[in-house]
Design a protein around this motif. Structure first.
Motif, mmCIF file in Angstrom:
data_model
loop_
_atom_site.group_PDB
_atom_site.id
_atom_site.type_symbol
_atom_site.label_atom_id
_atom_site.label_comp_id
_atom_site.label_asym_id
_atom_site.label_seq_id
_atom_site.Cartn_x
_atom_site.Cartn_y
_atom_site.Cartn_z
ATOM 1 N N UNK A 168 4.529 -13.671 9.821
ATOM 2 C CA UNK A 168 5.527 -13.447 8.764
ATOM 3 C C UNK A 168 4.902 -12.713 7.586
ATOM 4 N N UNK A 169 3.685 -13.109 7.210
ATOM 5 C CA UNK A 169 2.885 -12.377 6.241
ATOM 6 C C UNK A 169 1.457 -12.313 6.778
ATOM 7 N N UNK A 170 0.763 -11.253 6.417
ATOM 8 C CA UNK A 170 -0.539 -10.964 7.003
ATOM 9 C C UNK A 170 -1.655 -11.374 6.050
ATOM 10 N N UNK A 171 -2.787 -11.860 6.626
ATOM 11 C CA UNK A 171 -3.923 -12.299 5.827
ATOM 12 C C UNK A 171 -5.201 -11.693 6.397
ATOM 13 N N UNK A 172 -6.098 -11.337 5.517
ATOM 14 C CA UNK A 172 -7.283 -10.572 5.915
ATOM 15 C C UNK A 172 -8.292 -11.429 6.672
ATOM 16 N N UNK A 173 -9.191 -10.758 7.379
ATOM 17 C CA UNK A 173 -10.307 -11.435 8.049
ATOM 18 C C UNK A 173 -11.195 -12.141 7.024
ATOM 19 N N UNK A 174 -11.400 -11.530 5.868
ATOM 20 C CA UNK A 174 -12.224 -12.181 4.838
ATOM 21 C C UNK A 174 -11.628 -13.520 4.452
ATOM 22 N N UNK A 215 4.717 -2.363 15.556
ATOM 23 C CA UNK A 215 5.104 -3.755 15.378
ATOM 24 C C UNK A 215 4.357 -4.499 14.298
ATOM 25 N N UNK A 216 3.226 -3.940 13.835
ATOM 26 C CA UNK A 216 2.461 -4.619 12.784
ATOM 27 C C UNK A 216 2.916 -4.219 11.389
ATOM 28 N N UNK A 217 3.850 -3.267 11.288
ATOM 29 C CA UNK A 217 4.267 -2.747 9.990
ATOM 30 C C UNK A 217 5.783 -2.815 9.861
ATOM 31 N N UNK A 218 6.236 -2.989 8.643
ATOM 32 C CA UNK A 218 7.686 -3.075 8.409
ATOM 33 C C UNK A 218 7.994 -2.567 6.999
ATOM 34 N N UNK A 219 9.213 -2.094 6.827
ATOM 35 C CA UNK A 219 9.722 -1.957 5.471
ATOM 36 C C UNK A 219 10.055 -3.361 4.986
ATOM 37 N N UNK A 220 10.126 -3.552 3.696
ATOM 38 C CA UNK A 220 10.311 -4.899 3.165
ATOM 39 C C UNK A 220 11.566 -5.548 3.747
ATOM 40 N N UNK A 221 11.400 -6.801 4.187
ATOM 41 C CA UNK A 221 12.525 -7.522 4.780
ATOM 42 C C UNK A 221 12.980 -8.649 3.841
ATOM 43 N N UNK A 249 6.085 9.032 4.113
ATOM 44 C CA UNK A 249 7.053 8.922 3.028
ATOM 45 C C UNK A 249 7.678 7.553 2.881
ATOM 46 N N UNK A 250 7.217 6.565 3.652
ATOM 47 C CA UNK A 250 7.778 5.207 3.585
ATOM 48 C C UNK A 250 6.736 4.224 3.073
ATOM 49 N N UNK A 251 7.223 3.221 2.356
ATOM 50 C CA UNK A 251 6.369 2.097 1.965
ATOM 51 C C UNK A 251 6.421 1.058 3.071
ATOM 52 N N UNK A 252 5.265 0.793 3.670
ATOM 53 C CA UNK A 252 5.189 -0.159 4.776
ATOM 54 C C UNK A 252 4.269 -1.320 4.404
ATOM 55 N N UNK A 253 4.595 -2.471 4.942
ATOM 56 C CA UNK A 253 3.851 -3.706 4.627
ATOM 57 C C UNK A 253 3.442 -4.360 5.940
#
Length: 759
Positions: A168-174, A215-221, A249-253
């Protein structure tokens, strides 16, 4: 809330009580060891201490880890050849229980003894805690005086787990590394990563690169917009901008883990004896994949059903090829013996609309969509077992027969009888009850976690060997950054740790509250963004004493030794009211109002509780309509056992009905009746409403009944907040033995009541 910049944990200064000129007699170890005994005297730990081991090759990893602890504590790693005092790492064949250890601290030596690497590692982690909670009595940070003591310790459960939803939200390896460091410090040994869901696919699959490219990227949902809205009031909830990119040209999260990154992380965690459990959720929660490959669904489309997203088709061979190819890569990345395949919340309506599914069902003699789910789960599980992997599913998978070798995570504790069903099927079970082990609310009290009733009275005693352990989960729908993860998890994890590791005999709520306060500076030094704000809310604990016809009441608090005053007439207490000194008893009826006092003033929220030792306590109840099996409370005795419910219909005191409530109470003999009352609740979000009416009829012979009154509901069905109402029917000493109580369920939803009070 503590907002602290992140630095590597193992190089953090572990001192907590620096330069305090006081003798330390006790330390705070979480989880509490099986036995811990002190003796007089101290051990001087300094850079002059020598580290000795008789099994260097066996403990190579643990020795390296210990040296980082020593350097962080006294400023230098320890010599292996000379020293003024000595620390021994000893392998012993006499310690046979996995992960167990002992610690002996004498005046001139410390012995850490275990039968395996994990045991030595946990001995080191315990010693770190002893160091961190021992006062420093000299003027230098290079010497620490540790109390002489003896510890014998072993885990209660082999599975002590935490979970993180990275879809649902992504978190870094660190952050994952930091998470593992703190989990290991508290002897949590499993990290369950929820890698895929409708909102994102987070693991590189080389055979299907589009899974992460798209599949790892989305526009804000909608989940992102919720976080943005919450962040306007509290910046903590802001989305982590490091996972936002600009592309075409898109903002992806989003984001994903390459296989090399994840392999390195798995290796990092294994050195801290934390096993990483991958979850690829299927056949539901697969929209991130079906959006890219719509033919994987039964209808050839990616869409939403009535409740959940369209799942994978259980009958298309191309689906199994797809899944098996993915799993082949997953098991090359993760060294764990386990793979979690989900099998929860499957929207089966698309299967029933599919001619291909219907033909498959007819061919195989299936009559329900649940059998299709069972077929899917067992087939995928068989494939993983052929690869020597153990399979985990959520308890939803038990809707149909599943292989008894599968491990089941029990999360739906609002559904009655799930643990018993798991046991009857012979599956090993990991307890993950959503309330209170879904750490998705800041407000979940530590007391609820520390004292949770995991199984209830009906779980068969001869099946206890099937319980692998417990785990808590962080679902990230509203968790836009790692800071929120930490705030949700800590210090709740400390309560989970003690429940998962420590024997029931050493659990002590009052002692644990003190230890948590002592560990807050440790979390500070680990740069953990914890949320620690002990509530002033009181939890009532009732005891119905049928021998002496009275009700006992105790108050539980998250505060240490709070001052509590209470009244028995419902008025707000003052410091002239009754001072709470422990359990007290009420005969007859009382309206309790209690509060924690600070500076001679009551603090909100006040505890308000009605107690009634009434005529019907312990009397037989017959049901003309059954309760809903998911909410049995205490079965047939629930409505006359004297125990009142709290604020949650899932607390085991509220009995739920999806029909009318229609029961008959037998008082055993004819008695004068003055009133009959019952409390009901309403919270419309999950579909809980007030009854339309509450009517009581009485009889002396159980055949002919006369109504003594009807109370009509006046709470609007549009009232969305949690609301309680007492329904009352009064009489004037009318004599009766039998009372028929009917509450009309006009909404055909849930109605809940906790007690029928007869006076």
């Amino acid at each position: 809330m503590r907002i602290i910049f992140y630095i590597t944990i193992l190089t953090s200064v572990l001192f907590v009580s620096c330069k305090q000129a006081e003798e330390v007699k006790e330390v705070s170890v979480i989880p509490q060891p099986t036995s811990l005994n002190y003796s007089n005297g101290e051990f001087e730990f300094s850079k002059e201490t020598q580290l000795i081991t008789d099994h260097t090759e066996d403990f190579e990893n643990e020795i390296a880890f210990f040296q980082t602890v020593a350097k962080a504590s006294v400023g230098s790693s320890l010599s292996a050849t000379e020293g003024q005092s000595k620390i021994y790492l000893i392998k012993s064949d006499e310690i046979t229980v996995p992960e167990s250890y002992s610690i002996q601290i004498n005046s001139n030596e410390i012995k850490l003894i275990a039968g395996d690497q994990k045991g030595i590692f946990y001995a080191i982690e315990t010693l770190r805690q002893i160091i961190s909670t021992s006062a420093i009595t000299k003027s230098t940070e290079e010497t620490i005086l540790l109390p002489q003591l003896r510890i014998q310790d072993q885990p209660k459960y082999s599975w002590r787990g935490m979970h993180l939803d990275v879809s649902r939200h992504f978190f870094s390896i660190d952050f994952l590394k930091k998470y593992v460091d703190v989990l290991a410090y508290y002897k949590i040994n499993k990290l369950h990563l929820h890698l895929t869901d409708d909102q994102g696919w987070r693991l590189e699959i080389k055979k299907y690169p589009l899974l992460t490219e798209q599949g790892a990227w989305r526009t804000f949902n909608a989940q992102d917009s919720v976080c943005m809205k919450m962040a306007k009031e509290d910046p903590l909830y802001a989305i982590d901008t490091t996972h936002i990119i600009q592309k075409n040209g898109k903002t992806l999260y989003g984001g994903f883990y390459t296989q090399d990154q994840m392999k390195a992380f798995v290796k990092y965690a294994s050195k801290r004896h934390v096993e990483i459990i991958p979850e690829i959720d299927m056949p539901g929660h697969m929209m991130a994949a079906i959006n890219i490959y719509p033919n994987l669904s039964a209808t050839g489309k990616s869409s939403w059903g009535k409740l959940f997203s369209t799942p994978l088709s259980p009958v298309k061979e191309e689906v199994y090829t797809f899944i098996e190819n993915i799993l082949d890569e997953v098991i090359q990345v993760f060294s764990s013996d386990y793979v979690h395949i989900g099998a929860d919340e499957v929207e089966k309506s698309s299967w029933m609309e599919s001619a291909q599914c219907q033909a498959f069902m007819k061919k195989n003699g299936f009559t329900t969509d649940k059998q299709l789910q069972g077929y899917f789960v067992n087939r995928v599980a068989d494939y993983l077992k052929s690869k020597n992997k153990k399979v985990i599913v959520w308890d939803d998978a038990l809707e149909d027969d599943i292989d008894s070798t599968l491990n089941v995570m029990y999360w739906r504790n609002w559904i009655g009888g799930v643990p018993e069903k798991v046991a009857a099927n012979g599956n090993q079970m990991i307890m993950v009850p959503g309330d209170p082990l879904y750490f998705s609310r800041m407000s979940t009290p530590l007391y609820n976690i520390y004292n949770m009733n995991l199984l209830g009275d009906k779980y068969p005693a001869d099946k206890m060997n099937l319980i692998k352990g417990i785990q808590a989960c962080v679902w990230s729908e509203r968790v836009g950054s790692y800071k929120v993860v930490e705030a949700l998890v800590f210090p709740k994890l400390l309560a989970l740790s003690e429940r998962a590791w420590s024997s029931d005999q050493v659990l002590d709520w009052e002692d644990f509250k003190v230890k948590v306060k002592n560990h807050i500076p440790i979390l500070d030094n680990m740069n953990v963004n914890y949320h620690y704000k002990p509530t002033k809310e009181l939890t009532p604990i009732m005891e119905v004493d049928t021998l002496n016809n009275r009700i006992g009441l105790s108050f539980i608090s998250e505060l240490s030794n709070p001052t509590i005053y209470y009244t028995t007439d419902g008025t707000v207490p003052t410091n002239e009211s009754k001072l709470y000194k422990g359990k007290f008893y009420i005969e007859g009826n009382a309206k309790i109002c209690a509060a924690v006092f600070t500076n001679n003033q009551p603090e909100q929220p006040y505890l308000e509780k009605e107690l009634d030792y009434h005529l019907a306590i312990g009397k037989a109840v017959s049901y003309n309509t059954p309760w809903n099996k998911a909410y049995p409370a205490a079965d047939t005795g629930s409505l006359t056992d004297g125990y009142r419910g709290g604020k949650s219909y899932g607390d085991g005191k509220w009995q739920g009905f999806t029909t009318d409530l229609d029961v008959v109470i037998d008082l055993g003999e004819v008695k004068p009746i003055n009133s009959v009352t019952a409390n009901f609740m309403q919270i419309t979000g999950p579909g809980v409403y007030m009854p339309e009416s509450f009517e009581v009829s009485i009889s002396t012979d159980g055949k002919t009944y006369m109504s003594i009154g009807k109370d009509i509901n006046d709470v609007s069905k549009d009232e969305k907040e949690l609301t309680f109402k007492k329904f009352t029917c009064k009489a004037d000493a009318v004599e009766a033995r039998f009372l028929r109580v009917v509450a009309k369920n006009k909404q055909q939803a849930f109605i809940f009541t906790d007690e029928i009070v007869v006076n």
